[in-house]
Design a protein around this motif. Structure first.
Motif, PDB file in Angstrom:
ATOM      1  N   PRO A 127      67.118  20.693  62.843  1.00 21.14           N
ATOM      2  CA  PRO A 127      66.057  19.827  62.404  1.00 21.14           C
ATOM      3  C   PRO A 127      65.540  18.779  63.726  1.00 21.14           C
ATOM      4  CG  PRO A 127      68.206  18.794  61.887  1.00 21.14           C
ATOM      5  CD  PRO A 127      68.404  20.191  62.620  1.00 21.14           C
ATOM      6  N   VAL A 128      64.095  18.642  63.262  1.00 21.05           N
ATOM      7  CA  VAL A 128      63.076  17.872  64.449  1.00 21.05           C
ATOM      8  C   VAL A 128      62.696  16.417  63.890  1.00 21.05           C
ATOM      9  CG1 VAL A 128      61.277  17.932  65.951  1.00 21.05           C
ATOM     10  CG2 VAL A 128      62.557  19.815  65.825  1.00 21.05           C
ATOM     11  N   VAL A 129      63.061  15.466  64.366  1.00 22.88           N
ATOM     12  CA  VAL A 129      62.226  14.202  63.893  1.00 22.88           C
ATOM     13  C   VAL A 129      60.993  13.911  65.040  1.00 22.88           C
ATOM     14  CG1 VAL A 129      62.571  11.546  63.712  1.00 22.88           C
ATOM     15  CG2 VAL A 129      64.436  13.338  63.223  1.00 22.88           C
ATOM     16  N   ALA A 130      59.698  13.816  64.596  1.00 21.68           N
ATOM     17  CA  ALA A 130      58.779  13.431  65.306  1.00 21.68           C
ATOM     18  C   ALA A 130      58.742  12.109  65.455  1.00 21.68           C
ATOM     19  CB  ALA A 130      57.331  13.680  64.648  1.00 21.68           C
ATOM     20  N   TYR A 131      58.946  11.425  66.816  1.00 26.92           N
ATOM     21  CA  TYR A 131      58.836  10.174  67.107  1.00 26.92           C
ATOM     22  C   TYR A 131      57.724   9.527  67.718  1.00 26.92           C
ATOM     23  CZ  TYR A 131      60.908   5.829  69.047  1.00 26.92           C
ATOM     24  OH  TYR A 131      61.191   4.435  69.325  1.00 26.92           O
ATOM     25  N   ASP A 132      57.063   8.246  66.898  1.00 24.91           N
ATOM     26  CA  ASP A 132      55.930   7.777  67.372  1.00 24.91           C
ATOM     27  C   ASP A 132      54.662   8.424  67.509  1.00 24.91           C
ATOM     28  OD1 ASP A 132      55.427   4.969  68.388  1.00 24.91           O
ATOM     29  OD2 ASP A 132      54.355   6.018  70.197  1.00 24.91           O
ATOM     30  N   ARG A 133      54.793   9.595  67.893  1.00 26.64           N
ATOM     31  CA  ARG A 133      53.720  10.432  67.763  1.00 26.64           C
ATOM     32  C   ARG A 133      53.837  11.769  66.929  1.00 26.64           C
ATOM     33  NH1 ARG A 133      52.427  10.884  74.173  1.00 26.64           N
ATOM     34  NH2 ARG A 133      51.801   8.603  74.580  1.00 26.64           N
ATOM     35  N   LEU A 134      52.785  12.103  66.057  1.00 26.76           N
ATOM     36  CA  LEU A 134      52.951  13.293  65.035  1.00 26.76           C
ATOM     37  C   LEU A 134      53.137  14.517  65.790  1.00 26.76           C
ATOM     38  CD1 LEU A 134      53.113  14.281  62.090  1.00 26.76           C
ATOM     39  CD2 LEU A 134      50.627  14.343  62.305  1.00 26.76           C
TER      40      LEU A 134
END
Length: 361
Positions: A127-134
């Motif tokens: 899984p990938v979490v987009a952090y701060d920027r989409l």
């Protein structure tokens, strides 16, 4: 664990026998995730985009690392900073997947190009979490960011209110705008929020540019000062780095009374510029809360749990931090109170008098 189950089903489909058996309801398939966390820990990858903005190395990384260690002492952090190169970031992500990362937390250099990172991770059930920027991908698992539309609104409203308080007539000139990079989805959101206020204010935009590079912002601002001179009544800057570039340009041009100027990130340099009157305001988001939320979401996903999602972004479950406008009179009650900066860090010798004037101690 969802991702563990996916791997188990794939093994069954190819006829591979595993000790746990091929039933996704087998208790050992969920307990294996916990066993991994207890024995060797998960591998959580954090990929940050740049070093030009000091928050990433100085705030986000240490906050994320400390909270992950608190949640899971046996977990390991794989870390990389792309130094503003989308290609480098893709290589870093691939390296971390090769190292067996269980979750990727990615603050993309380029939100469109980073979709390939999500695709590569999905192929490995990571899984990938987009952090701060989409990241513009339908396969994101989670988004942790700030309410950037509100950031733009706060910045623009503060600027407009200051111009009106100073009785600056809209007919006298206008605002120059330094927005963030066109490759950053957040920059477009901030800009839209700002224009929703400026367009209704009566003040016009003289010119604009799109960059997160302080040196490029300084060069551009110097050109606008030559072009418009005293017609520049306000400077909309999307962050403190760009504001710092503009301040340098005005100083180099011999301008002693700078027009009011906005910012973002509550950097040390930005706050000090506010104290001495070179910058009017900045916008503060709790990077600690943002980083800790991302670490929690990553750990949940590694275990196969669903992170809490009080919001959605682009159809993805998300957490958004609310921004706070900061001026000289509110530094003490915001960033100092939250221990984002210590008074000793802010109030060095050149700024001691200004700190005393504004009750910062």
């Amino acid at each position: 664990m969802r991702y563990a189950k996916a791997r188990l089903l794939a093994a069954c489909a190819t006829g591979v026998l595993v000790l746990a058996g091929c039933s996704t309801n087998n208790p050992s398939s969920s307990s294996s995730a916990q066993a991994k966390g207890n024995s060797g820990g998960y591998k959580i990858a954090l990929l940050l985009p740049e070093t030009a903005v000091p928050r990433y190395e100085g705030k986000d990384k240490p906050y994320f690392r400390a909270h992950l260690k608190k949640l899971c002492p046996s977990c390991s952090l794989l870390y990389a900073n792309a130094n503003s190169s989308a290609e480098t970031q893709q290589q870093q992500a691939q390296s971390m997947l090769t190292q067996g990362a269980d979750v990727l937390v990615v603050d993309p250099v380029d939100g469109v190009a980073a979709a390939s990172i999500v695709t590569a991770a999905k192929s490995k059930n990571v899984p990938v979490v987009a952090y701060d920027r989409l990241i513009k991908s339908p396969d994101l698992s989670y988004v942790v960011s700030n309410d950037y539309e509100q950031v733009g609104k706060l910045q623009a409203q503060a600027l407009v209110d200051r111009l009106k308080a100073d009785k600056v007539s809209p007919s006298r000139g206008g605002i120059i705008m330094m927005n963030g990079a066109a490759t950053d989805n957040n920059a477009g959101t901030i800009k839209a929020g700002a224009l929703s206020v400026i367009d209704k204010s009566g003040y016009r935009v003289l010119s604009s540019t799109d960059t997160w590079d302080p040196a490029a912002a300084q060069k551009w601002a110097a050109g606008q000062i030559t072009r418009f001179g005293k017609k520049i009544t306000g400077v909309y800057s999307a962050n403190d780095g760009n504001a710092g570039g503009a301040i340098a340009a005005f100083k180099a041009a011999g301008v002693s009374q700078l027009p009011p100027m906005t910012g973002l990130d509550a950097t040390l340099a930005g706050l000090q510029a506010i104290l001495v009157g070179n910058q009017y305001m900045t916008t503060y988001n709790s990077f600690q809360h943002e980083a800790e939320t991302a670490a929690t979401a990553a750990y949940d996903l590694a275990q196969g749990k669903t992170p809490k999602a009080p919001a959605t972004v682009d159809g993805h479950p998300a957490t958004l931090n609310p921004p706070v406008a900061v001026t000289a009179s509110t530094i003490e009650s915001t960033v100092i109170r939250d221990r984002f900066w210590r008074a000793a860090e802010l109030c060095t010798s050149p700024y001691q008098a200004a700190c005393a004037e504004h009750g910062i101690k």
